[in-house]
Write an enzyme that holds these catalytic residues in place. Structure first.
Site, PDB file in Angstrom:
ATOM      1  N   LYS A   1      98.791   2.099  52.168  1.00  0.00           N
ATOM      2  CA  LYS A   1      98.315   1.836  53.533  1.00  0.00           C
ATOM      3  C   LYS A   1      98.553   0.374  53.910  1.00  0.00           C
ATOM      4  O   LYS A   1      98.317  -0.522  53.108  1.00  0.00           O
ATOM      5  CB  LYS A   1      96.824   2.189  53.641  1.00  0.00           C
ATOM      6  CG  LYS A   1      95.910   1.394  52.713  1.00  0.00           C
ATOM      7  CD  LYS A   1      94.496   1.931  52.773  1.00  0.00           C
ATOM      8  CE  LYS A   1      93.528   1.118  51.956  1.00  0.00           C
ATOM      9  NZ  LYS A   1      93.258  -0.235  52.442  1.00  0.00           N
TER      10      LYS A   1
ATOM     11  N   ASP B   1      91.769   0.953  46.807  1.00  0.00           N
ATOM     12  CA  ASP B   1      92.354  -0.376  46.564  1.00  0.00           C
ATOM     13  C   ASP B   1      91.910  -1.067  45.275  1.00  0.00           C
ATOM     14  O   ASP B   1      91.703  -2.290  45.262  1.00  0.00           O
ATOM     15  CB  ASP B   1      92.078  -1.297  47.766  1.00  0.00           C
ATOM     16  CG  ASP B   1      92.666  -0.775  49.062  1.00  0.00           C
ATOM     17  OD1 ASP B   1      93.297   0.302  49.041  1.00  0.00           O
ATOM     18  OD2 ASP B   1      92.487  -1.426  50.103  1.00  0.00           O
TER      19      ASP B   1
ATOM     20  N   CYS C   1      87.731  -2.619  53.253  1.00  0.00           N
ATOM     21  CA  CYS C   1      88.525  -1.383  53.238  1.00  0.00           C
ATOM     22  C   CYS C   1      87.696  -0.129  53.007  1.00  0.00           C
ATOM     23  O   CYS C   1      88.040   0.941  53.517  1.00  0.00           O
ATOM     24  CB  CYS C   1      89.644  -1.505  52.210  1.00  0.00           C
ATOM     25  SG  CYS C   1      90.859  -2.741  52.721  1.00  0.00           S
TER      26      CYS C   1
END
Ligand code: TIU
Length: 227
Positions: A136, A30, A169
């Site tokens: 995701k 990310d 995450c």
């Protein structure tokens, strides 16, 4: 030379981490404008993005070595369809309450929406052809994605994990990977949380109890083995 000697040992906490580089993937979680650039989702939620931005050069150094040796690279992006059909109502409600609703318009387009500038990976770490890119909807990279299939297809057994944010995450992904049988090495200086206390707590949680979720090391110790 990596082609002759594919097994490396990296000094780590709580003890040395050994892996076969041909069965190891670099996972970059990310590193999107929404978490690492001014005006993105992270900042709109009231966070200081200094830490998440600061790890870009470190990850780039590791990425360059993985590319130079033609090793497996995975990039992930958190985000949703423009119609929000893959965004749970609970996640949407909490983001709106924080003043930065998923799908709302921001200075980099709609927040956490696929195709928007905020959703894109920071320019310095732009994926190259042949690298795996996982979109995701959740925090963990295995949830509602084909990451497991992609890794299994390449015979991957170990993950070198970097990205943001460490306690959210990165943690979710390492926990999911741990349950699926992967050995994970987290790079302390290749991960970041908005808040230093969260970073320290998250890092400790990976390697405590004899590497309960995995190992922790520094980029320099990995790079020594790759160069
Ligand atoms: N990528 C990731 O960690 N998503 C988050 O929402 N993180 C926060 O710390 N908010």
């Amino acid at each position: 030379m990596i082609t002759n000697q594919t097994t490396v040992t990296i000094p780590s906490q709580p003890y040395d981490f050994a892996c076969d580089l041909n069965k190891t993937a670099l996972v970059i979680i990310d590193m999107q404008n929404d978490f690492c650039a001014n005006g993105g989702f992270g900042e709109m939620l009231g966070n200081d993005i200094t830490n998440t931005k600061s790890i870009i050069p470190t990850i780039k150094q590791v990425l360059d070595q993985f590319r130079a040796h033609n090793l497996t690279v995975v990039h992930t992006r958190e985000g949703h369809e423009p119609d929000l059909s893959d965004c749970p109502e609970s996640k949407l409600k909490r983001s709106k309450r924080q003043g930065a609703g998923i799908g709302d318009s921001g200075s980099m387009g709609r927040i956490l929406i696929k195709g928007e500038k905020g959703h894109a990976i920071v320019e310095e770490l732009t994926p190259e052809p042949g690298e795996i890119v996982i979109d995701k909807p959740g925090k963990g990279a295995f949830y509602q994605t084909n990451l497991l299939e992609e890794l299994n297809a390449r015979g991957i057994e170990s993950l070198i994990v970097t990205g943001v944010t460490t306690h959210v995450c990165v943690h979710s992904t390492v926990r999911e990977a741990n349950d699926r049988g992967f050995d994970c090495l987290v790079l302390e200086d290749g991960t970041a949380a908005f808040d230093e206390d969260d970073q320290q707590a998250a890092i400790r949680m990976f390697h405590q109890q004899g590497a309960i979720f995995g190992w922790v090391s520094h980029s320099a110790k990995l790079l020594e083995q790759l160069k």
